[in-house]
Design an enzyme around this catalytic site. Sequence first.
Site, PDB file in Angstrom:
ATOM      1  N   SER A 169     -50.264   6.495  23.035  1.00 43.75           N
ATOM      2  CA  SER A 169     -49.094   7.073  23.693  1.00 43.75           C
ATOM      3  C   SER A 169     -49.109   8.596  23.554  1.00 43.75           C
ATOM      4  O   SER A 169     -49.976   9.255  24.104  1.00 43.75           O
ATOM      5  CB  SER A 169     -47.817   6.445  23.144  1.00 43.75           C
ATOM      6  N   LYS A 201     -20.730  10.685  30.066  1.00 39.88           N
ATOM      7  CA  LYS A 201     -20.927  11.493  28.871  1.00 39.88           C
ATOM      8  C   LYS A 201     -21.280  10.644  27.661  1.00 39.88           C
ATOM      9  O   LYS A 201     -21.981  11.098  26.750  1.00 39.88           O
ATOM     10  CB  LYS A 201     -19.668  12.317  28.586  1.00 39.88           C
TER      11      LYS A 201
END
Length: 298
Positions: free
Chosen positions: A110, A162
């Site tokens: 990765s 949010k």
Amino acid sequence: MGARKVAKYFFVLAGAFFGLMLLIGIVSLFFGDGFGKDKVAVITVKGIITDSKPVIEQIHDAVESSDIKAIVLRINSPGGGVGASQEIYREVTKIKDKKVVASMGSIAASGGYYIACGAEKIYANPGTLTGSIGVLMEFANFEDILGKIGVKGYVIKSGEHKDIGSPLRPMTDAEKELLQGVIDNTYRQFVGVVSKGRKLPDDYVKGLADGRVFTGEQAKDLKLVDELGNLEDAVDGVAKMAGIKGKPYVKHMEKKRFSIFNLFLGEEVDSIFNAFNNQMFGLSYLFIPGKSFFKGTL
């Protein structure tokens, strides 16, 4: 022999001793580190990548040293934070006047593989675990557990999204779609880096970029690495690329950092702590056995 003469001889011997120690220190400083020889620097990337600064410092030190002619990125990492991996990769690609190769240890997956793609050539052991091209973002929901113990959470927010990913409530379909867009964009960035670094078509890379891991031998067959070999093979190879004659002198750039936590708990404790924070709050180019990495699916 009087006391004054004994004291005089003592000070003469003490002075000679300290002078000898000083001379040895000077010789060691200038000649014990391969003084005057062309060197190959080994820059270490190990553990979960959470902070780019230590590796970038190694890169800058190597680039600024006129006697270092080539660099080996020694990667032994399952990856880590997207931002940190990208920052290291970016600094690797800025190196123009020195040859750079990557050497994979036990694992370079990765984010570790992402960084390797910035090198001119990649070496891997036959049994190295590499690949795991994909992006991950994890969330946890504690709503049921908190309900069972009689705790209820409240959020006051300035906008609809949010508190996206809040552990206090289920994620909506709209929020999943938003985050999947973030994941997909970061995934395309990863594919683009592999495609550019390995000089492979995007469609070919996408066919391999479903999060799966490969052995070094498999990765070579798939053109994800160039050569099978260990760190010494990488050092010898990059020395030849740089035109260094004879056995190259190797300079390890990693600086040991002291921490009171490391003193008692081992040097990986900071990495473990930062990895926890990264998993809770950020995007990851990270290989964890048992996780799904297909385009970072939520």
